[in-house]
Design an enzyme around this catalytic site. Structure first.
Site, short mmCIF file in Angstrom:
data_model
loop_
_atom_site.label_atom_id
_atom_site.label_comp_id
_atom_site.label_asym_id
_atom_site.label_seq_id
_atom_site.Cartn_x
_atom_site.Cartn_y
_atom_site.Cartn_z
N ASP A 401 -10.33 -11.87 -15.06
CA ASP A 401 -11.19 -11.48 -13.94
C ASP A 401 -10.34 -10.60 -13.03
O ASP A 401 -9.38 -11.07 -12.40
CB ASP A 401 -11.66 -12.74 -13.20
CG ASP A 401 -12.61 -12.43 -12.04
OD1 ASP A 401 -12.65 -11.26 -11.59
OD2 ASP A 401 -13.30 -13.36 -11.58
N HIS A 402 -10.69 -9.32 -12.98
CA HIS A 402 -9.85 -8.36 -12.26
C HIS A 402 -9.83 -8.61 -10.75
O HIS A 402 -8.98 -8.07 -10.04
CB HIS A 402 -10.34 -6.93 -12.54
CG HIS A 402 -9.23 -5.93 -12.61
ND1 HIS A 402 -8.07 -6.02 -11.88
CD2 HIS A 402 -9.10 -4.79 -13.35
CE1 HIS A 402 -7.30 -5.00 -12.14
NE2 HIS A 402 -7.89 -4.23 -13.04
N ARG A 403 -10.75 -9.42 -10.25
CA ARG A 403 -10.72 -9.75 -8.83
C ARG A 403 -9.56 -10.70 -8.51
O ARG A 403 -9.14 -10.81 -7.35
CB ARG A 403 -12.05 -10.41 -8.42
CG ARG A 403 -13.27 -9.52 -8.58
CD ARG A 403 -14.56 -10.29 -8.39
NE ARG A 403 -14.72 -11.38 -9.35
CZ ARG A 403 -15.79 -12.16 -9.42
NH1 ARG A 403 -16.79 -11.98 -8.56
NH2 ARG A 403 -15.86 -13.12 -10.32
#
Length: 429
Positions: A401-403
């Site tokens: 999850d790039h967040r």
């Protein structure tokens, strides 16, 4: 005093439940705490207990039927107590009943043939008009299904008690909506081409289990909103295979053994302890990093996928992890897991290597920030010191999850994991 038996929320994410089996019959004496029924939730089969004393006077939802959480599915009362007011509106409809595909002339009572002209195709499916001030009576499940299918409740004739719109009415209306274009614009082209419309025996509609419905909801919540990216490493499994054979040599006299997957779980937990930024949840306005490692292990069952959890995997030996995984997987396939045994993972692993899958990507299970997709161990030619040799190799793909996880963070975690798998002694240091 009469007690309503509600469809209870038996798992944290449950929205509706299906009655697998009633363990009490109408007329049976019931005491508070007695098990009334087995309910299939979105994850497991749970027990529904009585919340009152008396007699099971009325069952409103038959075996195989579904109802949303909160719906009344039975009534407990004294033998001589009047319960007419509690069951007057009928109970939740059964999902086991097949959706009707009859025309309204067959569903609704009609006047004698001589009193009304034959209905034209354009008007045959239209229900009688409702008065403007008529409040539409529909079950909560029917209202939800109507919203999902785009069905106007005002245009649906209810077949439930007192004209109540129930699940089968929405399914019938949705079927009419789907088939209408074929019956009009498509009819001429089908006839001209000599093609025949699909016959009933050409296909089969399979009802969704509660687990499959939950999987569908979760995928929509994950693959769309969660910004996935993927990192893949290729691992030399020579030493891990040797270590596994030595460990199993010690365990076999005790009737135990470990798998490659058990060792991967142990190595993953150790690597996450060194990279806590990957052992995290996305919480909307903050990231929660965990000090303990709880690994969700994907297990395939008949209805889909469930992830029982090895808690505190970082503090357990590989033999203990192996025993827990087998015990949890067995109960998962029997749908006997407790909610706390499949909720609360901090990171997950999905292994399809035993099915011969070379490489794949897995979908993140929110709010977790990552999941590993484990491929098969395969003999592969590689170049070592200028010479081509054959080694047992395995590919691991991490969905991030790039967040929460940046590319460099994910790469560092995979580098640590790769080093531990290629030198198993490193995972216990």
């Amino acid at each position: 005093m009469a007690t309503k038996v509600h469809m209870e929320a038996l798992s944290p994410t449950m929205e509706e439940g299906q009655v697998v089996k009633w363990l009490k019959a109408e007329g049976d004496t019931v005491a508070s705490g007695d098990i009334l029924a087995e309910i299939e939730t979105d994850k497991a089969t749970m027990e529904l207990v009585a919340r009152g004393d008396g007699e099971l006077r009325k069952i409103l939802l038959s075996e195989g039927g579904t109802a949303p959480v909160g719906e009344v599915i039975a009534v407990i009362a004294a033998a001589d107590e009047d319960i007419a007011a509690l069951i007057g509106n009928g109970g939740p409809e059964s999902a086991a009943a097949p959706p009707t595909t009859k025309s309204d002339q067959e569903i609704e009572p009609s006047a004698p043939a001589a009193a009304a002209p034959p209905a034209s195709p354009s008007t045959a499916a239209e229900p009688p008009p409702r008065p403007a001030d008529d409040r539409i009576k529909a079950s909560p499940l029917a209202r939800r299904l109507a919203g999902e299918a785009g069905v106007d409740l005002a245009a649906v004739a209810g077949s439930g008690p007192g004209g109540r719109i129930v699940k089968r009415d929405i399914e019938a209306a949705a079927l009419v909506m789907e088939s209408a274009p074929v019956a009009t614009a498509g009819a001429a082209s089908l006839a001209g081409a000599g093609a025949q419309p699909p016959a009933e025996g050409d296909f089969e509609d399979v009802p969704l289990s509660q687990m499959r419905k939950a999987i569908a909801r979760r995928l929509v919540e994950s693959i769309g909103p969660v910004p996935h990216f993927f990192l893949t490493v290729d691992v030399d499994m020579t030493r891990l295979g040797e270590a596994r054979r030595r460990i199993n040599g010690l365990l076999e006299p005790q009737g135990r053994k470990i798998s490659i997957n058990d060792m991967i779980i142990r190595a993953t937990a150790a690597a996450l302890r060194q990279h806590p930024d990957c052992n995290a949840h996305w919480r909307g306005d903050h990231v929660r990093r965990f000090h303990r490692v709880h690994i969700g292990v994907a297990v395939a069952i008949d209805d889909g996928l469930i992830t029982p959890i090895v808690r505190d995997a970082h503090s357990k030996g590989v033999a203990q992890i192996g025993s827990e995984v087998r015990e949890l997987a067995g109960r998962a396939r029997e749908k006997k897991l407790l909610p706390e045994e499949y909720t609360g993972a901090t990171f997950s692993i999905s292994n399809l290597g035993m099915l011969g899958i070379h490489e794949f990507t897995a979908v993140i299970n929110p709010p977790e920030a990552g999941i590993l997709a484990i491929g098969a161990v395969e003999d592969t030619p590689v170049v070592v010191d200028g010479a081509v040799v054959v080694q047992p190799r395995m590919r691991i793909t991490m969905s991030c999850d790039h967040r929460v996880i940046d590319g460099a963070q994910g790469a560092r975690f995979l580098d640590t994991l790769k080093a531990m798998l290629e030198e198993p002694a490193a995972m216990v240091i």
